[in-house]
Design an enzyme around this catalytic site. Structure first.
Site, PDB file in Angstrom:
ATOM      1  N   PRO A   2      -4.648  -1.428   5.546  1.00  0.00           N
ATOM      2  CA  PRO A   2      -5.627  -1.390   4.462  1.00  0.00           C
ATOM      3  C   PRO A   2      -6.539  -0.182   4.599  1.00  0.00           C
ATOM      4  O   PRO A   2      -7.215  -0.029   5.601  1.00  0.00           O
ATOM      5  CB  PRO A   2      -6.431  -2.678   4.660  1.00  0.00           C
ATOM      6  N   GLU A   3      -6.514   0.656   3.609  1.00  0.00           N
ATOM      7  CA  GLU A   3      -7.504   1.736   3.534  1.00  0.00           C
ATOM      8  C   GLU A   3      -8.580   1.274   2.560  1.00  0.00           C
ATOM      9  O   GLU A   3      -8.511   0.182   2.017  1.00  0.00           O
ATOM     10  CB  GLU A   3      -6.838   3.029   3.058  1.00  0.00           C
TER      11      GLU A   3
END
Length: 271
Positions: free
Chosen positions: A2-3
């Site tokens: 997850p960015e």
DNA sequence: AGTGCGGCCTGTCCGC
DNA sequence: TGCGGACAGGCCGCAC
């Protein structure tokens, strides 16, 4: 992993199910995340009403009257909203069970994530206090990074991934932003002109905004068993495209390692 | 103060 | 087909 866009989409996805709901109980199946989940967290959180679901950098903040739960998804973490009786599977480490009969379930195979608790202002928490500005606010602009970069001899890619400079630019989006700004990732941060940093701030904002928009359009149903966060299918122009032609000039995209991270760039476009 | 890097983890992929 | 090993990556925290 997850960015920032994935974390923001997760925030928007879970918010409607949490806001105004009371925590019935907290189940910690495995407290061994990046830091151990505080033993007192279940008791402290139980009975509390979730008053806000916020994001700071890649941290999610679940605010209650008694304090704030601080969540980080690390590299492999995901959150879903499920009926509380749904059997937990492997790597489902934490449930925050709500009075609605739904549960917020954290899955994190690699356990680089975190679930913490603070009774104080979460923005003053040691992990959050020294973070740079949010990339999608006016506090982040070319002038700021230009100033901070003076005297820095390390690669610009490391520099813009430094959370004290700006948050939320992970490896993928750092590569993409640098490509769009035509800046070579290993160029010394202190040797880049003001106008080029203005361009970089702009491309960083654009690529993150596009990714969040893509997250919105492909928004998973967070209440479904298969609503499993993954990469957004935004068009990455260089990341993961080593050996392929540059979409701008046709030169071959190269991959190298900068600061122990995979870096992709066009040797012709980026200087 | 700035910079570099070790370490935490496990799923996936590669070569033998 | 099985298996060991490399790799991926956010980001803290330490060493220089």
């Amino acid at each position: 992993m997850p960015e920032l866009p994935e974390v923001e989409t997760t925030r928007r996805g879970i918010e409607p199910y949490l806001l105004g709901h009371r925590v019935e109980r907290v189940v910690v199946r495995d407290p061994r995340l990046r830091w151990p989940i505080p033993a007192e967290l279940p008791d402290t959180l139980r009975g509390q009403c979730i008053e806000a679901v916020e994001r700071r950098a890649k941290y999610l903040l679940l605010r209650t009257r008694a304090g704030t739960a601080i969540l980080h998804l690390g590299m492999s973490g995901s959150l879903r909203v499920l009926p509380a009786q749904t059997p937990a599977e492997r790597h489902d480490h934490v449930d925050i069970v709500l009075d609605s009969g739904l549960t917020l379930r954290l899955r994190d195979p690699r356990r680089f994530g975190a679930v913490l608790w603070t009774g104080e202002d979460p923005l003053r928490h040691p992990l959050l206090a020294k973070l740079g500005p949010e990339p999608l606010t006016d506090a982040f602009d070319g002038e700021r990074i230009y100033r901070l970069s003076r005297g820095r001899r390390g690669p610009v890619k490391n520099f813009i991934m430094d959370n004290h400079v700006v948050v939320g630019l992970g490896n993928i989006y750092a590569n993409e932003a640098l490509f769009r700004a035509r800046i070579h990732p290993s160029r010394a941060a202190g040797r880049i002109a003001r106008e080029r940093y203005a361009k970089l701030a702009e491309t960083a904002k654009t690529v993150l905004t596009e990714a969040i928009a893509a997250g919105g359009t492909t928004l998973r149903d967070f209440t479904r068993e298969d609503g499993n966060p993954g990469y957004f299918r935004i068009e990455l122009k260089v990341y993961g495209h080593a050996g392929e032609p540059c979409p701008e000039c046709g030169a071959t995209i190269r991959q190298t390692v900068i600061g122990q991270r995979s870096s992709y760039y066009c040797p012709h476009c980026q200087r």
